[in-house]
Design a protein around this motif. Structure first.
Motif, PDB file in Angstrom:
ATOM      1  N   PRO A 105      16.145  10.017   9.934  1.00 43.35           N
ATOM      2  CA  PRO A 105      16.312   9.199   8.725  1.00 43.35           C
ATOM      3  C   PRO A 105      15.990   7.719   8.951  1.00 43.35           C
ATOM      4  N   PHE A 106      16.258   7.211  10.160  1.00 41.63           N
ATOM      5  CA  PHE A 106      15.940   5.810  10.448  1.00 41.63           C
ATOM      6  C   PHE A 106      14.426   5.595  10.454  1.00 41.63           C
ATOM      7  N   TRP A 107      13.683   6.557  10.989  1.00 43.76           N
ATOM      8  CA  TRP A 107      12.222   6.448  10.990  1.00 43.76           C
ATOM      9  C   TRP A 107      11.678   6.549   9.568  1.00 43.76           C
ATOM     10  N   ALA A 108      12.295   7.406   8.763  1.00 41.63           N
ATOM     11  CA  ALA A 108      11.836   7.568   7.377  1.00 41.63           C
ATOM     12  C   ALA A 108      11.992   6.286   6.577  1.00 41.63           C
ATOM     13  N   ALA A 109      12.903   5.416   6.993  1.00 41.92           N
ATOM     14  CA  ALA A 109      13.132   4.163   6.269  1.00 41.92           C
ATOM     15  C   ALA A 109      11.873   3.304   6.206  1.00 41.92           C
ATOM     16  N   GLY A 110      11.005   3.416   7.202  1.00 43.33           N
ATOM     17  CA  GLY A 110       9.780   2.622   7.197  1.00 43.33           C
ATOM     18  C   GLY A 110       8.868   2.985   6.044  1.00 43.33           C
ATOM     19  N   VAL A 111       8.704   4.273   5.795  1.00 44.25           N
ATOM     20  CA  VAL A 111       7.865   4.731   4.677  1.00 44.25           C
ATOM     21  C   VAL A 111       8.473   4.297   3.349  1.00 44.25           C
ATOM     22  N   LEU A 112       9.792   4.458   3.227  1.00 38.14           N
ATOM     23  CA  LEU A 112      10.465   4.081   1.982  1.00 38.14           C
ATOM     24  C   LEU A 112      10.351   2.579   1.723  1.00 38.14           C
ATOM     25  N   ALA A 113      10.463   1.772   2.774  1.00 41.10           N
ATOM     26  CA  ALA A 113      10.362   0.323   2.602  1.00 41.10           C
ATOM     27  C   ALA A 113       8.980  -0.074   2.090  1.00 41.10           C
ATOM     28  N   LEU A 114       7.933   0.577   2.574  1.00 36.95           N
ATOM     29  CA  LEU A 114       6.578   0.283   2.096  1.00 36.95           C
ATOM     30  C   LEU A 114       6.441   0.621   0.617  1.00 36.95           C
ATOM     31  N   VAL A 115       7.037   1.723   0.198  1.00 34.07           N
ATOM     32  CA  VAL A 115       7.013   2.086  -1.226  1.00 34.07           C
ATOM     33  C   VAL A 115       7.731   1.023  -2.055  1.00 34.07           C
ATOM     34  N   GLY A 116       8.891   0.590  -1.578  1.00 35.35           N
ATOM     35  CA  GLY A 116       9.642  -0.438  -2.300  1.00 35.35           C
ATOM     36  C   GLY A 116       8.897  -1.751  -2.396  1.00 35.35           C
ATOM     37  N   LEU A 117       8.245  -2.165  -1.331  1.00 37.32           N
ATOM     38  CA  LEU A 117       7.481  -3.410  -1.341  1.00 37.32           C
ATOM     39  C   LEU A 117       6.322  -3.320  -2.332  1.00 37.32           C
ATOM     40  N   TRP A 118       5.674  -2.181  -2.388  1.00 33.42           N
ATOM     41  CA  TRP A 118       4.581  -1.992  -3.354  1.00 33.42           C
ATOM     42  C   TRP A 118       5.096  -2.120  -4.784  1.00 33.42           C
ATOM     43  N   LEU A 119       6.243  -1.516  -5.081  1.00 31.03           N
ATOM     44  CA  LEU A 119       6.802  -1.571  -6.432  1.00 31.03           C
ATOM     45  C   LEU A 119       7.207  -2.995  -6.817  1.00 31.03           C
ATOM     46  N   ARG A 120       7.716  -3.745  -5.863  1.00 32.05           N
ATOM     47  CA  ARG A 120       8.240  -5.078  -6.166  1.00 32.05           C
ATOM     48  C   ARG A 120       7.169  -6.172  -6.150  1.00 32.05           C
ATOM     49  N   SER A 121       5.993  -5.848  -5.644  1.00 31.33           N
ATOM     50  CA  SER A 121       4.958  -6.871  -5.510  1.00 31.33           C
ATOM     51  C   SER A 121       4.452  -7.387  -6.853  1.00 31.33           C
ATOM     52  N   SER A 122       4.623  -6.612  -7.918  1.00 26.97           N
ATOM     53  CA  SER A 122       4.093  -7.011  -9.222  1.00 26.97           C
ATOM     54  C   SER A 122       5.148  -7.600 -10.154  1.00 26.97           C
ATOM     55  N   LEU A 123       6.385  -7.781  -9.681  1.00 32.73           N
ATOM     56  CA  LEU A 123       7.439  -8.296 -10.548  1.00 32.73           C
ATOM     57  C   LEU A 123       7.224  -9.779 -10.850  1.00 32.73           C
ATOM     58  N   VAL A 124       7.667 -10.203 -12.031  1.00 30.88           N
ATOM     59  CA  VAL A 124       7.580 -11.610 -12.407  1.00 30.88           C
ATOM     60  C   VAL A 124       8.960 -12.251 -12.304  1.00 30.88           C
ATOM     61  N   GLU A 125       8.978 -13.564 -12.293  1.00 32.98           N
ATOM     62  CA  GLU A 125      10.207 -14.310 -12.056  1.00 32.98           C
ATOM     63  C   GLU A 125      11.140 -14.264 -13.266  1.00 32.98           C
ATOM     64  N   SER A 126      12.418 -14.510 -12.991  1.00 35.61           N
ATOM     65  CA  SER A 126      13.461 -14.522 -14.019  1.00 35.61           C
ATOM     66  C   SER A 126      13.282 -15.692 -14.979  1.00 35.61           C
TER      67      SER A 126
END
Length: 430
Positions: free
Chosen positions: A190-211
């Motif tokens: 599960p600790f190794w799997a965290a790397g793949v999940l983090a990349l997915v999260g970074l991709w999703l958050r890269s397009s967010l706009v500011e508050s």
């Protein structure tokens, strides 16, 4: 004054939810490993009880680091914006979690093994300390006032999703591998799997706009922490005390109960994980319902109701756990987690509303994470020590949890209401 277009709330909330799920996956997988295997692997010279206590101590270090992370990332959030916080915190937490999966055991490198574990756990907590402030604030500050509680609660489903994902993987591994295989390498997966999940999260958050709340500020705070301490010190302490019970409940159920059931009651890992996960599924699905109640009746009354249930339920929960019967354990966990989510679904809108925008990221995050130190860091350690090695129901654990709940209830009583509809009704009545 800076300006920006308003994004789709659905897309923004989804990105925040997925991100919090990933970061809390990272945090929870460590807690489960601490309950199941880290004691013998990293503290083999200790007795079984002392080894579990030592493993939970490294677990607690993550909570101690979280307020420091909230100060660091809160400063960035109040000075530079909420969006950089969401990216930076996810990157730090993901990288350190993957690194935990590669740490050699005590048998390989001796005392350096637990020291490395301690360092990585500290860095993991530092990243998670910034996550909540960024994700919840960005969603809450985009949401309309009348439905702020509902929208802000969606990132709060992330911890449930992260817990289920972490423990689902652990459950699958523990049922398909032998005990020797699980201890040798299975716990690392599960600790190794965290790397793949983090990349997915970074991709999703890269397009967010500011508050919009941050963009509309004429001049951000120069030293947000100094302003919070000077102008909102009492509020920070009250919110930390109020939230302590939520952390205590959640980690008593998901971490201490898991270790106690497996080591003391002789219940299999798979049965314990299944009981806890089933209760978390119900809790996660009812999070928006609790948030809607907060929008309708006010944040404070819903928090008070959940806290009052916690005061009276903790002793029965421990008694039901001690039976070792799956259905009774599930019932005990379920009621406790419903009391928890009555508070924590509402908190996502409540805390940001308590602070002015220029110091909101720091103030809300510091109060939230200090509550984690009081409730989350200490509970597995104190509960394990109180349960000891004797037979019978560990009544001391239930009384300790009820005491934490009573403290939090008193803090909630002293906090003001913030929900727009409830405040408006009180004004009309006055």
């Amino acid at each position: 004054m800076r300006t920006s277009h308003r994004p789709s709330l659905t897309r923004l909330a989804a990105a925040a939810l997925v991100g919090t799920a990933i970061e809390f996956f990272d945090f929870f997988v460590y807690g489960t490993a601490a309950a199941l295997v880290l004691g013998p692997l990293f503290f083999p010279t200790f007795s079984p009880l002392a080894g579990t206590l030592a493993a939970f101590a490294t677990f607690g270090v993550g909570f101690v680091a979280r307020p420091l992370g909230s100060v660091l990332f809160g400063h960035i959030g109040d000075r530079r914006g909420r969006r950089p916080v969401m990216v930076g915190s996810l990157l730090l937490t993901g990288a350190t979690t993957v690194a935990v999966g590669f740490v050699p055991t005590y048998a390989s490198i001796g005392v350096a093994a637990p020291l490395l574990l301690l360092l990585l756990r500290f860095l993991q907590g530092l990243g998670l300390g910034g996550e909540w402030g960024g994700a919840v604030l960005l969603t809450a500050e985009h949401a309309p006032a009348g439905r702020r509680g509902l929208w802000a609660s969606l990132p709060q489903i992330g911890p449930s999703a992260g817990f289920l994902l972490a423990n689902g993987i652990m459950l699958g591994l523990s049922t398909t591998l032998t005990d020797a295989q699980f201890a040798a390498w299975g716990w690392r997966v599960p600790f190794w799997a965290a790397g793949v999940l983090a990349l997915v999260g970074l991709w999703l958050r890269s397009s967010l706009v500011e508050s919009p709340a941050f963009l509309s500020m004429e001049e951000p705070a120069r030293l947000p922490l100094a302003e919070v301490v000077r102008g909102h010190g009492r509020l920070v302490l009250l919110t930390a005390g109020a939230l302590a019970v939520g952390y205590a409940i959640f980690y008593a159920v998901t971490t201490w109960s898991l270790a106690y059931g497996v080591e003391r009651l002789g219940v299999s890992r798979s049965v314990m994980l299944a009981c806890i996960m089933a209760a978390v599924v119900v809790k996660g699905s009812l999070t928006p319902v609790a948030a809607l109640l907060g929008d309708r009746f006010g944040r404070r009354p819903v928090c008070l109701a959940g806290c009052a249930v916690a005061v009276v339920w903790m002793v029965p929960m421990v008694a039901l756990l001690s039976t070792g019967e799956p259905l009774l354990m599930f019932l005990g966990f379920l009621v406790a987690l419903l009391a928890f989510i009555a508070m924590f679904a509402v908190i996502a809108a409540y805390l940001p509303e308590l602070y002015e925008p220029r110091v909101r990221c720091t103030g809300a995050a510091v109060g939230y994470n200090l509550g984690g130190v009081l409730g989350g860091a200490l509970t597995p350690i104190v509960a394990t020590a109180l349960a000891g090695e004797g037979a019978g129901v560990p009544w001391g654990v239930g009384l300790y949890l009820s005491g934490v709940a009573a403290l939090s209830l008193g803090c909630f009583v002293l906090l003001p209401e913030t929900a727009p509809a409830a405040v408006a009704r009180e004004a009309v009545t006055a």
